[in-house]
Design a protein around this motif. Structure first.
Motif, short mmCIF file in Angstrom:
data_model
loop_
_atom_site.label_atom_id
_atom_site.label_comp_id
_atom_site.label_asym_id
_atom_site.label_seq_id
_atom_site.Cartn_x
_atom_site.Cartn_y
_atom_site.Cartn_z
N SER A 72 0.82 -1.20 0.00
CA SER A 72 0.00 0.00 0.00
C SER A 72 0.87 1.26 0.00
O SER A 72 1.91 1.29 0.64
N PRO A 73 0.43 2.33 -0.70
CA PRO A 73 1.15 3.60 -0.60
C PRO A 73 1.10 4.12 0.84
O PRO A 73 0.14 3.87 1.56
N ALA A 74 2.11 4.84 1.24
CA ALA A 74 2.15 5.45 2.57
C ALA A 74 1.64 6.89 2.48
O ALA A 74 1.69 7.51 1.41
N LYS A 75 1.15 7.40 3.59
CA LYS A 75 0.71 8.80 3.61
C LYS A 75 1.90 9.71 3.29
O LYS A 75 3.01 9.49 3.77
N GLY A 76 1.64 10.72 2.47
CA GLY A 76 2.67 11.68 2.11
C GLY A 76 3.43 11.34 0.84
O GLY A 76 4.14 12.19 0.31
N GLU A 77 3.28 10.12 0.33
CA GLU A 77 3.98 9.75 -0.90
C GLU A 77 3.24 10.30 -2.11
O GLU A 77 2.02 10.37 -2.13
N ALA A 95 -4.83 9.93 2.66
CA ALA A 95 -5.68 9.03 3.44
C ALA A 95 -5.63 7.63 2.84
O ALA A 95 -5.69 7.45 1.64
N LEU A 96 -5.52 6.65 3.73
CA LEU A 96 -5.45 5.24 3.35
C LEU A 96 -6.82 4.58 3.52
O LEU A 96 -7.72 5.17 4.13
N PRO A 97 -6.99 3.35 3.00
CA PRO A 97 -8.26 2.66 3.20
C PRO A 97 -8.59 2.54 4.69
O PRO A 97 -7.73 2.20 5.50
N GLY A 98 -9.82 2.87 5.05
CA GLY A 98 -10.26 2.83 6.45
C GLY A 98 -10.12 4.16 7.16
O GLY A 98 -10.71 4.36 8.22
N ASP A 99 -9.36 5.12 6.60
CA ASP A 99 -9.21 6.44 7.21
C ASP A 99 -10.47 7.28 6.96
O ASP A 99 -11.14 7.13 5.94
N PRO A 112 -13.17 3.43 1.50
CA PRO A 112 -13.51 2.01 1.41
C PRO A 112 -12.26 1.13 1.30
O PRO A 112 -11.24 1.55 0.78
N SER A 113 -12.37 -0.09 1.77
CA SER A 113 -11.26 -1.03 1.67
C SER A 113 -11.80 -2.42 1.37
O SER A 113 -13.00 -2.67 1.48
N LYS A 114 -10.90 -3.32 1.00
CA LYS A 114 -11.29 -4.71 0.75
C LYS A 114 -11.85 -5.35 2.02
O LYS A 114 -12.72 -6.21 1.96
N ALA A 115 -11.36 -4.90 3.17
CA ALA A 115 -11.85 -5.43 4.45
C ALA A 115 -13.31 -5.04 4.69
O ALA A 115 -14.01 -5.71 5.45
N ASP A 116 -13.78 -3.97 4.02
CA ASP A 116 -15.17 -3.51 4.15
C ASP A 116 -16.04 -4.03 3.01
O ASP A 116 -17.03 -3.40 2.66
N CYS A 117 -15.64 -5.11 2.41
CA CYS A 117 -16.39 -5.74 1.31
C CYS A 117 -16.37 -4.92 0.01
O CYS A 117 -17.26 -5.03 -0.81
N SER A 118 -15.35 -4.08 -0.15
CA SER A 118 -15.18 -3.35 -1.39
C SER A 118 -14.34 -4.21 -2.34
O SER A 118 -13.60 -5.08 -1.91
N VAL A 119 -14.45 -3.97 -3.63
CA VAL A 119 -13.66 -4.73 -4.60
C VAL A 119 -12.19 -4.32 -4.53
O VAL A 119 -11.30 -5.14 -4.64
N TYR A 120 -11.94 -3.02 -4.34
CA TYR A 120 -10.58 -2.48 -4.29
C TYR A 120 -10.40 -1.65 -3.03
O TYR A 120 -11.37 -1.19 -2.42
N ASP A 121 -9.13 -1.40 -2.67
CA ASP A 121 -8.82 -0.40 -1.66
C ASP A 121 -8.87 0.96 -2.35
O ASP A 121 -8.55 1.08 -3.54
N TYR A 122 -9.26 1.99 -1.60
CA TYR A 122 -9.32 3.34 -2.15
C TYR A 122 -8.45 4.27 -1.32
O TYR A 122 -8.34 4.12 -0.10
N VAL A 130 -10.67 10.79 -4.59
CA VAL A 130 -10.62 9.37 -4.29
C VAL A 130 -10.13 8.60 -5.52
O VAL A 130 -10.63 8.80 -6.62
N VAL A 131 -9.14 7.70 -5.30
CA VAL A 131 -8.56 6.91 -6.38
C VAL A 131 -8.52 5.45 -5.93
O VAL A 131 -8.09 5.15 -4.83
N SER A 132 -8.95 4.54 -6.82
CA SER A 132 -8.90 3.11 -6.48
C SER A 132 -7.51 2.56 -6.75
O SER A 132 -6.77 3.09 -7.58
N GLU A 133 -7.17 1.48 -6.05
CA GLU A 133 -5.84 0.88 -6.19
C GLU A 133 -5.54 0.42 -7.61
O GLU A 133 -4.39 0.44 -8.04
N GLU A 134 -6.55 0.04 -8.36
CA GLU A 134 -6.32 -0.44 -9.72
C GLU A 134 -5.82 0.66 -10.65
O GLU A 134 -5.21 0.38 -11.68
N ARG A 135 -6.07 1.91 -10.30
CA ARG A 135 -5.64 3.05 -11.12
C ARG A 135 -4.21 3.51 -10.79
O ARG A 135 -3.62 4.27 -11.54
#
Length: 166
Positions: A72-77, A95-99, A112-122, A130-135
């Motif tokens: 996962s990307p880190a905050k500030g990157e 902001a990371l997924p879950g923030d 949203p995150s995969k842990a919250d039943c989302s298809v991707y982390d955002y 907001v950007v999804s991980e696939e992008r």
């Protein structure tokens, strides 16, 4: 004749290695606007590490999206990503997924995150949204050089914006 064939074979192999390296490891993109000043200005050519968050595979055509060795990307990157029109943009991850974030004009929301039943982390990128991980393509490593938009290739370079690490 034999030395010419050896030279051409060596040239073909080196070109293939260079193109593979550029496609899979590092890529150069151009920053289009001034939205991330002073870190990036219009005309910056940035080097993006495609392996920083795992190699992105598929996403269109025959193969579905996937990541090899996902991190996962880190905050500030600063990350490079594709928008909905397949243009490459740069944004800073805030902001990371879950923030919980405050979205302009919409109030507070949880990414949203995969842990919250989302298809991707955002992820929420500063001045982007907001950007999804696939992008996400990869992490911006450095500003290679700056060439002002609209100027001829032999003019318009900014020597102060060369080889700047991020």
């Amino acid at each position: 004749m034999r030395s010419t064939l050896k030279f051409l074979a060596a040239l073909a192999v080196s070109l293939l290695v260079m193109l593979t390296f550029r496609a899979l490891v590092f890529t150069i993109y151009s920053v289009g606007g001034d939205g991330l000043e002073p870190s990036f200005t219009a005309g910056d050519r940035v080097v993006v590490n495609r392996w920083s968050y795992g190699l992105r595979t598929g996403g269109g055509g025959l193969f579905s999206y996937g990541r090899l060795c996902w991190q996962s990307p880190a905050k500030g990157e600063y990350v490079a990503f594709e928008d909905s029109l397949d243009h490459v943009l740069v944004g800073r991850c805030v902001a990371l997924p879950g923030d919980t974030v405050t979205l302009p004009g919409k109030g507070r929301a949880v990414m949203p995150s995969k842990a919250d039943c989302s298809v991707y982390d955002y992820y929420y990128l500063d001045k982007v949204g907001v950007v999804s991980e696939e992008r996400i393509i990869g992490r911006v490593v450095m500003v290679l050089y700056n060439h002002k938009p609209g100027t001829p290739f032999w003019n318009g370079y900014d020597a102060g914006r060369t080889f700047l690490l991020r």
